[in-house]
Design a protein around this motif. Structure first.
Motif, PDB file in Angstrom:
ATOM      1  N   LYS A   1       0.812  -1.222   0.000  1.00 16.07           N
ATOM      2  CA  LYS A   1       0.000   0.000   0.000  1.00 16.07           C
ATOM      3  C   LYS A   1       0.839   1.263   0.000  1.00 16.07           C
ATOM      4  CE  LYS A   1      -3.966  -2.086   2.321  1.00 16.07           C
ATOM      5  NZ  LYS A   1      -4.865  -2.040   3.488  1.00 16.07           N
ATOM      6  N   SER A   2       2.063   1.173   0.484  1.00 16.84           N
ATOM      7  CA  SER A   2       2.898   2.368   0.546  1.00 16.84           C
ATOM      8  C   SER A   2       4.030   2.337  -0.490  1.00 16.84           C
ATOM      9  CB  SER A   2       3.481   2.536   1.948  1.00 16.84           C
ATOM     10  OG  SER A   2       4.248   1.411   2.312  1.00 16.84           O
ATOM     11  N   ALA A   3       3.975   1.397  -1.407  1.00 18.64           N
ATOM     12  CA  ALA A   3       5.031   1.249  -2.412  1.00 18.64           C
ATOM     13  C   ALA A   3       4.682   1.985  -3.700  1.00 18.64           C
ATOM     14  CB  ALA A   3       5.265  -0.229  -2.714  1.00 18.64           C
ATOM     15  N   THR A   4       5.708   2.469  -4.368  1.00 22.78           N
ATOM     16  CA  THR A   4       5.574   2.975  -5.727  1.00 22.78           C
ATOM     17  C   THR A   4       5.806   1.801  -6.677  1.00 22.78           C
ATOM     18  OG1 THR A   4       6.315   5.186  -5.128  1.00 22.78           O
ATOM     19  CG2 THR A   4       6.498   4.560  -7.442  1.00 22.78           C
TER      20      THR A   4
ATOM     21  N   ASN B   1      -3.310  -6.284  -3.073  1.00 23.19           N
ATOM     22  CA  ASN B   1      -1.858  -6.263  -3.330  1.00 23.19           C
ATOM     23  C   ASN B   1      -1.550  -6.563  -4.797  1.00 23.19           C
ATOM     24  OD1 ASN B   1      -1.520  -5.754  -0.644  1.00 23.19           O
ATOM     25  ND2 ASN B   1      -0.290  -7.560  -0.211  1.00 23.19           N
TER      26      ASN B   1
ATOM     27  N   ASN C   1      -5.005  -1.927  -3.807  1.00 26.72           N
ATOM     28  CA  ASN C   1      -4.193  -2.091  -2.611  1.00 26.72           C
ATOM     29  C   ASN C   1      -4.765  -3.132  -1.645  1.00 26.72           C
ATOM     30  OD1 ASN C   1      -2.262  -0.290  -3.470  1.00 26.72           O
ATOM     31  ND2 ASN C   1      -3.102   1.436  -2.324  1.00 26.72           N
TER      32      ASN C   1
ATOM     33  N   PHE D   1       9.970   0.390  -2.166  1.00 27.85           N
ATOM     34  CA  PHE D   1       9.260   0.425  -0.885  1.00 27.85           C
ATOM     35  C   PHE D   1      10.247   0.642   0.250  1.00 27.85           C
ATOM     36  CE2 PHE D   1      10.734  -3.816   0.255  1.00 27.85           C
ATOM     37  CZ  PHE D   1      10.963  -4.393  -0.985  1.00 27.85           C
TER      38      PHE D   1
ATOM     39  N   SER E   1       1.735   5.951  -7.973  1.00 25.30           N
ATOM     40  CA  SER E   1       1.995   6.299  -6.578  1.00 25.30           C
ATOM     41  C   SER E   1       1.254   5.324  -5.657  1.00 25.30           C
ATOM     42  CB  SER E   1       1.526   7.723  -6.311  1.00 25.30           C
ATOM     43  OG  SER E   1       0.104   7.780  -6.392  1.00 25.30           O
ATOM     44  N   PRO E   2       1.542   5.339  -4.380  1.00 26.31           N
ATOM     45  CA  PRO E   2       0.821   4.436  -3.462  1.00 26.31           C
ATOM     46  C   PRO E   2      -0.690   4.584  -3.517  1.00 26.31           C
ATOM     47  CG  PRO E   2       2.766   5.283  -2.377  1.00 26.31           C
ATOM     48  CD  PRO E   2       2.674   5.994  -3.703  1.00 26.31           C
ATOM     49  N   SER E   3      -1.175   5.774  -3.784  1.00 28.75           N
ATOM     50  CA  SER E   3      -2.628   5.979  -3.835  1.00 28.75           C
ATOM     51  C   SER E   3      -3.224   5.592  -5.184  1.00 28.75           C
ATOM     52  CB  SER E   3      -2.959   7.440  -3.529  1.00 28.75           C
ATOM     53  OG  SER E   3      -2.420   8.277  -4.535  1.00 28.75           O
TER      54      SER E   3
ATOM     55  N   ARG F   1      -4.077  -0.104  -9.693  1.00 25.34           N
ATOM     56  CA  ARG F   1      -3.680  -0.970  -8.585  1.00 25.34           C
ATOM     57  C   ARG F   1      -4.845  -1.146  -7.637  1.00 25.34           C
ATOM     58  NH1 ARG F   1       1.187   2.004  -5.743  1.00 25.34           N
ATOM     59  NH2 ARG F   1       0.925   0.355  -4.167  1.00 25.34           N
TER      60      ARG F   1
ATOM     61  N   ALA G   1       8.765  -2.740  -7.849  1.00 25.47           N
ATOM     62  CA  ALA G   1       8.267  -2.063  -6.651  1.00 25.47           C
ATOM     63  C   ALA G   1       9.408  -1.377  -5.914  1.00 25.47           C
ATOM     64  CB  ALA G   1       7.592  -3.070  -5.727  1.00 25.47           C
TER      65      ALA G   1
END
Length: 121
Positions: free
Chosen positions: A29-32, A76, A73, A99, A51-53, A71, A97
């Motif tokens: 969830k927080s990875a590019t 995953n 999230n 992260f 981006s993560p979002s 994506r 990825a």
């Protein structure tokens, strides 16, 4: 850490494919996350980066209007919806990825093994 791509195959020019990349072993969830392709005899080309979002931070000129990266999230999973495929899109498509790890400095990255996309009559 693992990234597993799927969905590649052989398709005729003008056809469509949807690629998936399932991630595990890190905080997705927080990875590019990026799609990168590697065609025979060529260097790697970044296709898109999210981006993560889920916002697109990069989209290559050669795929705009034809490919859409997204994506989920909760699952995953990274996706690449490809349409209007052309022979020059033939390549191995990999997900990448970037992260961070809890309590550790710096950033880390991981690559999948890739999935082959062949566009041919």
């Amino acid at each position: 850490v693992q990234l597993v791509e799927s969905g590649g195959g052989v398709v005729r020019p003008g056809g469509s494919l949807k690629l998936s990349c399932v991630a595990s072993g890190f905080a997705f969830k927080s990875a590019t996350i990026s799609w990168v392709r590697r065609a025979p005899g060529k260097g790697p080309e970044r296709v898109s980066r999210l981006s993560p979002s889920g916002g697109a931070t990069y989209s290559a000129d050669f795929v705009r209007g034809r490919f859409t990266a997204s994506r989920d999230n909760d699952k995953n999973t990274l996706y690449l919806q490809m349409s209007a495929l052309q022979p020059e899109d033939t390549a191995v498509y990999l997900c990448h990825a970037v992260f961070k790890r809890p309590f550790l400095l710096g950033t880390y990255d991981a690559w999948g093994q890739g999935t082959q996309v062949t566009v041919s009559e």
